[in-house]
Design a protein around this motif. Structure first.
Motif, short mmCIF file in Angstrom:
data_model
loop_
_atom_site.label_atom_id
_atom_site.label_comp_id
_atom_site.label_asym_id
_atom_site.label_seq_id
_atom_site.Cartn_x
_atom_site.Cartn_y
_atom_site.Cartn_z
N TRP A 1 0.83 -1.20 0.00
CA TRP A 1 0.00 0.00 0.00
C TRP A 1 0.86 1.25 0.00
CZ3 TRP A 1 -1.75 3.08 4.57
CH2 TRP A 1 -2.73 4.02 4.23
N ARG A 2 0.53 2.21 -0.84
CA ARG A 2 1.28 3.46 -0.96
C ARG A 2 0.49 4.67 -0.48
NH1 ARG A 2 5.97 1.34 -0.85
NH2 ARG A 2 6.46 0.05 -2.62
N GLY A 3 -0.67 4.43 0.10
CA GLY A 3 -1.54 5.51 0.58
C GLY A 3 -2.72 5.68 -0.36
N GLY A 4 -3.77 6.26 0.18
CA GLY A 4 -4.98 6.45 -0.63
C GLY A 4 -5.48 5.12 -1.15
N TYR A 5 -5.64 5.02 -2.45
CA TYR A 5 -6.06 3.77 -3.09
C TYR A 5 -4.96 3.21 -4.00
CZ TYR A 5 -10.75 4.68 -1.45
OH TYR A 5 -11.84 4.89 -0.66
N GLU A 6 -3.72 3.55 -3.70
CA GLU A 6 -2.59 3.14 -4.54
C GLU A 6 -1.78 2.02 -3.89
OE1 GLU A 6 1.48 5.14 -6.34
OE2 GLU A 6 -0.20 6.44 -5.82
N ALA A 7 -1.39 1.07 -4.72
CA ALA A 7 -0.51 -0.02 -4.27
C ALA A 7 0.51 -0.30 -5.36
CB ALA A 7 -1.32 -1.28 -3.98
N THR A 8 1.67 -0.74 -4.95
CA THR A 8 2.68 -1.23 -5.88
C THR A 8 2.70 -2.74 -5.76
OG1 THR A 8 4.02 0.76 -5.64
CG2 THR A 8 5.11 -1.17 -6.54
N VAL A 9 2.57 -3.42 -6.88
CA VAL A 9 2.57 -4.87 -6.88
C VAL A 9 3.89 -5.34 -7.49
CG1 VAL A 9 1.35 -6.95 -7.61
CG2 VAL A 9 0.07 -4.84 -7.16
N SER A 10 4.59 -6.22 -6.77
CA SER A 10 5.89 -6.73 -7.23
C SER A 10 5.78 -8.20 -7.59
CB SER A 10 6.94 -6.57 -6.14
OG SER A 10 7.08 -5.20 -5.81
N ALA A 11 6.39 -8.55 -8.71
CA ALA A 11 6.43 -9.94 -9.17
C ALA A 11 7.74 -10.16 -9.90
CB ALA A 11 5.25 -10.24 -10.10
N ARG A 12 8.54 -11.09 -9.43
CA ARG A 12 9.81 -11.45 -10.08
C ARG A 12 10.68 -10.23 -10.38
NH1 ARG A 12 10.17 -13.12 -14.75
NH2 ARG A 12 8.19 -12.39 -15.54
N GLY A 13 10.70 -9.24 -9.52
CA GLY A 13 11.54 -8.08 -9.73
C GLY A 13 10.89 -6.98 -10.57
N HIS A 14 9.68 -7.21 -11.03
CA HIS A 14 8.93 -6.20 -11.79
C HIS A 14 7.93 -5.53 -10.86
CE1 HIS A 14 10.52 -7.83 -15.53
NE2 HIS A 14 10.24 -9.03 -15.04
N ALA A 15 7.65 -4.26 -11.09
CA ALA A 15 6.69 -3.53 -10.27
C ALA A 15 5.61 -2.90 -11.14
CB ALA A 15 7.40 -2.46 -9.46
N VAL A 16 4.38 -2.97 -10.66
CA VAL A 16 3.24 -2.38 -11.35
C VAL A 16 2.48 -1.55 -10.33
CG1 VAL A 16 1.08 -2.87 -12.56
CG2 VAL A 16 3.06 -4.36 -12.91
N THR A 17 2.11 -0.35 -10.71
CA THR A 17 1.31 0.51 -9.85
C THR A 17 -0.17 0.29 -10.15
OG1 THR A 17 3.05 2.18 -9.70
CG2 THR A 17 0.80 2.90 -9.19
N ILE A 18 -0.94 0.07 -9.12
CA ILE A 18 -2.39 -0.10 -9.22
C ILE A 18 -3.02 1.03 -8.43
CG2 ILE A 18 -4.34 -1.60 -8.66
CD1 ILE A 18 -2.58 -2.79 -10.84
N ASP A 19 -4.04 1.66 -8.98
CA ASP A 19 -4.66 2.81 -8.32
C ASP A 19 -6.10 2.95 -8.82
OD1 ASP A 19 -4.94 5.06 -6.72
OD2 ASP A 19 -3.52 6.30 -7.82
N GLU A 20 -6.83 3.80 -8.20
CA GLU A 20 -8.18 4.15 -8.63
C GLU A 20 -8.14 5.50 -9.33
OE1 GLU A 20 -11.07 2.42 -8.32
OE2 GLU A 20 -10.09 0.73 -7.33
N PRO A 21 -9.11 5.78 -10.19
CA PRO A 21 -9.15 7.10 -10.83
C PRO A 21 -9.43 8.19 -9.81
CG PRO A 21 -11.03 5.73 -11.52
CD PRO A 21 -10.18 4.90 -10.62
N GLU A 22 -9.09 9.41 -10.16
CA GLU A 22 -9.32 10.55 -9.27
C GLU A 22 -10.79 10.67 -8.88
OE1 GLU A 22 -7.61 14.05 -11.05
OE2 GLU A 22 -5.57 13.27 -10.84
N THR A 23 -11.70 10.34 -9.80
CA THR A 23 -13.13 10.44 -9.51
C THR A 23 -13.57 9.46 -8.43
OG1 THR A 23 -13.60 8.89 -11.32
CG2 THR A 23 -13.73 11.25 -11.83
N ALA A 24 -12.75 8.44 -8.14
CA ALA A 24 -13.06 7.46 -7.09
C ALA A 24 -12.17 7.65 -5.87
CB ALA A 24 -12.90 6.05 -7.64
#
Length: 135
Positions: A11-34
């Motif tokens: 968790w990175r705060g708000g509705y944001e998370a960083t997901v890590s897999a095999r050394g790769h990272a993906v940011t997951i978040d909600e739109p500003e309207t949510a």
């Protein structure tokens, strides 16, 4: 492919998370309207991304394996909500491509057998939730 795979979401705060897999990272978040910052796709979009990308690679795999030239390959996934429930009740996967030597439908049928994400959703796994307090 390994017998199991693991990813970690932080968790990175708000509705944001960083997901890590095999050394790769993906940011997951909600739109500003949510209430998010729109720093990445929503978790539900990540589900559709998994379906579309895995099936795209599966179609390319069977074409290559079976010796057919394929180009302009695109896979589109549309997740449709199940009424007012907090889930999707239907996912429509549409594949388009130019194929030399075989009907696209033949490759799509063969790809269905080797797409891990499609196979997982067709026979959903048991979900088990555990908690672990951090000292």
């Amino acid at each position: 492919m390994a017998d199991a795979l693991e990813v970690t979401a932080t968790w990175r705060g708000g509705y944001e998370a960083t997901v890590s897999a095999r050394g790769h990272a993906v940011t997951i978040d909600e739109p500003e309207t949510a209430g998010g910052r729109d720093a990445g796709p929503m978790p539900t979009e990540a589900l559709a991304i998994s379906i579309a990308s895995c099936f795209c690679l599966a179609v390319a795999h069977v074409a290559r394996r079976d010796g057919f030239a394929i180009s302009d390959l695109n896979v589109h996934a549309r997740a449709e909500r199940a009424g007012r429930e907090l889930r999707y009740g239907r996912v429509v996967v549409t594949t388009s491509a130019t194929v030399d030597g075989a009907p696209l439908e033949t490759l799509v049928e063969r790809a269905r057998r080797v797409c891990w994400v499609s196979n997982t959703l067709a026979k959903p796994p048991a979900l088990e939730y555990r908690s672990m307090e951090v000292p």
